[in-house]
Design a protein around this motif. Sequence first.
Motif, mmCIF file in Angstrom:
data_model
loop_
_atom_site.group_PDB
_atom_site.id
_atom_site.type_symbol
_atom_site.label_atom_id
_atom_site.label_comp_id
_atom_site.label_asym_id
_atom_site.label_seq_id
_atom_site.Cartn_x
_atom_site.Cartn_y
_atom_site.Cartn_z
ATOM 1 N N VAL A 45 74.045 17.740 112.281
ATOM 2 C CA VAL A 45 72.998 16.706 111.723
ATOM 3 C C VAL A 45 72.209 15.999 112.713
ATOM 4 O O VAL A 45 70.986 15.728 112.524
ATOM 5 C CB VAL A 45 73.933 15.742 110.794
ATOM 6 N N LEU A 46 73.018 15.494 113.914
ATOM 7 C CA LEU A 46 72.399 14.468 114.893
ATOM 8 C C LEU A 46 71.299 15.521 115.649
ATOM 9 O O LEU A 46 70.376 14.973 116.015
ATOM 10 C CB LEU A 46 73.304 13.962 115.826
ATOM 11 N N LYS A 47 71.791 16.778 115.664
ATOM 12 C CA LYS A 47 70.622 17.676 116.312
ATOM 13 C C LYS A 47 69.340 17.790 115.350
ATOM 14 O O LYS A 47 68.320 17.739 116.017
ATOM 15 C CB LYS A 47 71.452 19.074 116.664
ATOM 16 N N VAL A 48 69.671 17.870 114.348
ATOM 17 C CA VAL A 48 68.262 18.300 113.327
ATOM 18 C C VAL A 48 67.506 16.822 113.237
ATOM 19 O O VAL A 48 66.281 16.966 113.419
ATOM 20 C CB VAL A 48 68.723 18.529 111.912
ATOM 21 N N VAL A 49 68.259 15.778 113.161
ATOM 22 C CA VAL A 49 67.565 14.477 113.073
ATOM 23 C C VAL A 49 66.900 14.099 114.535
ATOM 24 O O VAL A 49 66.039 13.067 114.337
ATOM 25 C CB VAL A 49 68.631 13.403 112.435
ATOM 26 N N ASP A 50 67.399 14.619 115.455
ATOM 27 C CA ASP A 50 66.988 14.338 116.972
ATOM 28 C C ASP A 50 67.347 12.872 117.474
ATOM 29 O O ASP A 50 66.494 12.004 117.466
ATOM 30 C CB ASP A 50 65.638 14.395 116.743
ATOM 31 N N MET A 51 68.583 12.711 117.159
ATOM 32 C CA MET A 51 69.531 11.367 117.495
ATOM 33 C C MET A 51 70.303 11.635 118.226
ATOM 34 O O MET A 51 71.426 12.311 118.152
ATOM 35 C CB MET A 51 69.614 10.823 116.377
ATOM 36 N N PRO A 52 70.422 11.012 119.476
ATOM 37 C CA PRO A 52 71.925 10.878 120.263
ATOM 38 C C PRO A 52 72.872 10.403 119.617
ATOM 39 O O PRO A 52 72.923 9.376 118.606
ATOM 40 C CB PRO A 52 71.407 9.899 121.583
ATOM 41 N N ARG A 53 73.884 10.841 119.922
ATOM 42 C CA ARG A 53 75.412 10.490 119.348
ATOM 43 C C ARG A 53 75.564 8.990 119.270
ATOM 44 O O ARG A 53 75.938 8.314 118.513
ATOM 45 C CB ARG A 53 76.516 11.080 119.990
ATOM 46 N N SER A 54 75.417 8.372 120.451
ATOM 47 C CA SER A 54 75.597 7.065 120.901
ATOM 48 C C SER A 54 74.683 6.130 119.833
ATOM 49 O O SER A 54 75.121 5.007 119.653
ATOM 50 C CB SER A 54 75.457 6.753 122.195
ATOM 51 N N THR A 55 73.411 6.580 119.996
ATOM 52 C CA THR A 55 72.796 5.782 118.921
ATOM 53 C C THR A 55 73.124 5.668 117.590
ATOM 54 O O THR A 55 72.974 4.701 116.824
ATOM 55 C CB THR A 55 71.140 6.145 119.093
ATOM 56 N N PHE A 56 73.430 6.779 116.712
ATOM 57 C CA PHE A 56 74.032 7.228 115.728
ATOM 58 C C PHE A 56 75.076 5.988 115.367
ATOM 59 O O PHE A 56 75.198 5.151 114.587
ATOM 60 C CB PHE A 56 74.580 8.507 115.175
ATOM 61 N N TYR A 57 76.247 6.074 116.371
ATOM 62 C CA TYR A 57 77.287 5.240 116.193
ATOM 63 C C TYR A 57 76.943 3.606 116.295
ATOM 64 O O TYR A 57 77.393 2.769 115.847
ATOM 65 C CB TYR A 57 78.330 5.531 117.127
ATOM 66 N N TYR A 58 75.922 3.381 117.188
ATOM 67 C CA TYR A 58 75.583 1.978 117.465
ATOM 68 C C TYR A 58 74.870 1.622 116.046
ATOM 69 O O TYR A 58 75.283 0.385 115.712
ATOM 70 C CB TYR A 58 74.403 1.783 118.563
ATOM 71 N N GLN A 59 74.230 2.305 115.565
ATOM 72 C CA GLN A 59 73.323 1.991 114.172
ATOM 73 C C GLN A 59 74.306 1.814 113.140
ATOM 74 O O GLN A 59 74.091 0.796 112.320
ATOM 75 C CB GLN A 59 72.329 3.034 114.066
ATOM 76 N N ARG A 60 75.131 2.752 113.084
ATOM 77 C CA ARG A 60 76.242 2.640 111.984
ATOM 78 C C ARG A 60 76.825 1.260 112.267
ATOM 79 O O ARG A 60 77.351 0.838 111.063
ATOM 80 C CB ARG A 60 76.920 3.884 112.116
ATOM 81 N N HIS A 61 77.444 0.994 113.525
ATOM 82 C CA HIS A 61 78.111 -0.443 113.597
ATOM 83 C C HIS A 61 77.492 -1.567 113.264
ATOM 84 O O HIS A 61 77.674 -2.412 112.912
ATOM 85 C CB HIS A 61 78.510 -0.195 115.041
ATOM 86 N N GLN A 62 76.013 -1.343 113.693
ATOM 87 C CA GLN A 62 75.200 -2.534 113.202
ATOM 88 C C GLN A 62 75.127 -2.704 111.819
ATOM 89 O O GLN A 62 75.038 -3.769 111.300
ATOM 90 C CB GLN A 62 73.745 -2.424 113.975
ATOM 91 N N ALA A 63 75.058 -1.629 111.036
ATOM 92 C CA ALA A 63 74.898 -1.375 109.613
ATOM 93 C C ALA A 63 76.316 -2.204 109.027
ATOM 94 O O ALA A 63 76.215 -2.932 108.142
ATOM 95 C CB ALA A 63 74.499 -0.200 109.031
ATOM 96 N N LEU A 64 77.319 -1.754 109.619
ATOM 97 C CA LEU A 64 78.690 -2.259 108.972
ATOM 98 C C LEU A 64 79.052 -3.606 109.310
ATOM 99 O O LEU A 64 79.425 -4.310 108.466
ATOM 100 C CB LEU A 64 79.799 -1.526 109.610
ATOM 101 N N ASN A 65 78.192 -4.355 110.479
ATOM 102 C CA ASN A 65 78.732 -5.801 110.912
ATOM 103 C C ASN A 65 77.623 -6.640 110.028
ATOM 104 O O ASN A 65 78.032 -7.766 109.550
ATOM 105 C CB ASN A 65 78.222 -5.770 112.354
ATOM 106 N N GLY A 66 76.657 -6.378 109.419
ATOM 107 C CA GLY A 66 75.766 -7.060 108.508
ATOM 108 C C GLY A 66 74.922 -7.850 109.604
ATOM 109 O O GLY A 66 74.757 -7.558 110.664
#
Length: 188
Positions: A45-66
């Motif tokens: 998924v990250l390869k197709v979306v062209d996003m680094p793994r660390s960026t994905f988890y950072y954005q996910r963490h930001q979304a969960l924190n509010g």
Amino acid sequence: MELSAFGECVSKKVASLSSSKRKVSAREKAQIADELRQQYPIAQVLKVVDMPRSTFYYQRHQALNGDKYALIKQRIRNIYDKHHGRYGYRRITAAMRQFGESINHKTVQRLMRILGLKSLVRPKKYRSFKGNVGLAAPNLLQRDFKATVANQKWSTDVTEFNVAGEKLYLSPILDLFNGEIIAFETAK
């Protein structure tokens, strides 16, 4: 499903996010990847979306924190509403500092922009001067405001007063010999 069909599916999802042709943000890509990771391996998924793994988890963490500025946004809105929209970011920052909140004015300005708050323009003061209108009288006195004999030199001017909410105009005639008022005229 093979990778090429999977990539087409993701690109359709990205295209449906917005009708504009702007670049898709990392937050939006992370949302798409988070939805698709239930069905496909996260690495693909990250390869197709062209996003680094660390960026994905950072954005996910930001979304969960509010939103970390939720309380500050509420305080800004309260101060703005209390003063009927007359306070800009500088005065709101000062008001928040009076309440013990340590916050930068740039942060307040950015949050006000996000909230769509903009201070109302103060009403302009009335200024009657419109520039050089009409003909100017010749300068006969040449700044010599002293007279040697009574009734030799007279001067006048029009003064505007605000009395009980109405404009009142006064035009006295002054004898430059002794400063005596010869006559005056008032008008509304």
